[in-house]
Design an enzyme around this catalytic site. Structure first.
Site, PDB file in Angstrom:
ATOM      1  NE  ARG A   1      52.937  45.483  45.821  1.00 24.91           N
ATOM      2  CZ  ARG A   1      51.642  45.319  45.549  1.00 24.91           C
ATOM      3  NH1 ARG A   1      50.902  44.581  46.358  1.00 24.91           N
ATOM      4  NH2 ARG A   1      51.089  45.856  44.486  1.00 24.91           N
TER       5      ARG A   1
ATOM      6  CB  SER B   1      56.987  49.219  41.884  1.00 27.38           C
ATOM      7  OG  SER B   1      56.087  49.261  40.799  1.00 27.38           O
TER       8      SER B   1
ATOM      9  CD  GLU C   1      56.642  47.002  45.644  1.00 31.85           C
ATOM     10  OE1 GLU C   1      56.506  46.056  44.852  1.00 31.85           O
ATOM     11  OE2 GLU C   1      56.017  48.070  45.543  1.00 31.85           O
TER      12      GLU C   1
END
Length: 338
Positions: A162, A237, A333
């Site tokens: 990520r 998320s 995130e």
């Protein structure tokens, strides 16, 4: 080119946070983007794509550039592979569906991920055993300081979990304008071992899955677990899954033998952040209009009128409790604008 003032950004972020842009301009061409970057009256800019990986906690006082560049084209082709170029403003899932319609494989596991193409490399988006870097050929980005177009290959992007160079070392210095993907035309490499894909295929009685079958399975799984941003504000998320050493896993196993974990390499393991959050008692909880999704604790939601500050406060409470109970720090995130 029209620069608007005092524009609500609620329609432009999937959390549905109602903050305002002091100045706002929609970018629909590379020439327009170059001209805007050359405006001396707006030395600071805020780059906005699909708004799906973003938590806004305040009004944006600088010029917001809404990147809405469109177009999908095949630019190279062999008997086995194809290079597809997609402009930054294209909807990600729309691109996946377009490629599936053409019979191009590689993106099927990334179905239904919210957001636009231009922000996908920044985050190195991933799902169900596949990451963007696995199909990435190169991207073109405009340097903010000069207006020059520069190409970045996979090595130059420095992709991580990520993560990419656009998220750290070069953050704010480039605007991605297009992304090229290397996809398969035949003999597709199917990835069905991650998550519940195999189970879903068996339930559908699919023995020899196609890329279309895998995409449909992923869509079914995601819809069963994740809320639709069109129905309730969210950014998917919210936290990264923490990567820890073997001793940490063993320590947690003493109290929670059922703890799920996935090997990253011989020394590192990934523990689902959603599991940690659920064990801390946050799943399905609501704090005013800010809350945690009832089916997936990894997802924070806006039940209607939550402010960005309220969602951020909830996120920090979750981080603190996970650290207190498990001695593990989980990191967001999403890109949080404070």
């Amino acid at each position: 080119m029209k620069i608007e003032e005092n524009i609500s950004l609620k329609p432009y972020n999937t959390f549905g946070i109602d903050v305002k842009a002091r100045f706002f301009v929609e970018i629909t061409s590379l020439l327009q983007l170059q001209k805007v970057l050359d405006l001396k009256a707006y030395p600071e800019r805020f780059i906005l794509g699909g708004g799906s990986n973003l938590l806004l906690t305040k009004d944006i006082e600088t010029l917001v550039l809404y990147i809405n560049l469109k177009g999908i084209n095949v630019i190279e082709e062999t008997s086995e592979h194809v290079i597809v170029k997609a402009m930054a403003g294209e909807n990600w899932h729309g691109l996946v569906l377009w490629c599936l319609d053409q019979g191009f494989g590689g993106l099927e596991n990334l179905s239904l991920i919210p957001g636009n193409v231009g922000t996908a490399p920044i985050q190195n988006i991933g799902a169900y055993g596949v990451e963007l870097k696995d199909v990435f050929e190169r991207c073109t980005a405009m340097e903010v300081a000069t207006g020059e177009l520069i190409e970045f290959d996979s090595e130059a992007c420095q992709f991580g979990y990520r993560d990419s160079i656009f998220k750290n070392k070069q953050k704010g210095k480039y605007i991605i304008t297009s992304v090229n993907f290397r996809l398969t035309k035949s003999n597709h490499l199917l990835n069905t071992a991650y998550g519940a894909i195999e189970t879903e295929l068996k339930q559908k009685e699919v023995v020899y899955p196609t890329i279309q079958d895998i995409s449909k399975a992923v869509i079914t799984i995601r819809r069963s677990k994740l809320p639709d941003p069109n129905e309730i504000g969210n950014s998917g998320s919210f936290f990264k899954n923490p990567v820890v050493g073997k001793k940490v896993v063993q320590r947690i196993q003493k109290d929670f033998p059922e703890v799920p974990f996935y090997e990253v390499d011989g020394e590192k393991y990934k523990i689902p952040a959603g599991w940690l959050i659920e064990k801390c008692g946050f799943k399905g909880k609501r704090f005013g209009d800010a809350g945690v999704h009832e089916k997936q604790a990894l997802v924070l939601v806006n039940h209607g009128e939550a402010s960005g500050e309220e969602i951020l406060a909830l996120a920090m409470s979750i981080q603190n409790e996970v650290k207190k109970q498990f001695k593990i720090e989980i990191q967001p995130e999403v890109n949080i604008i404070k």
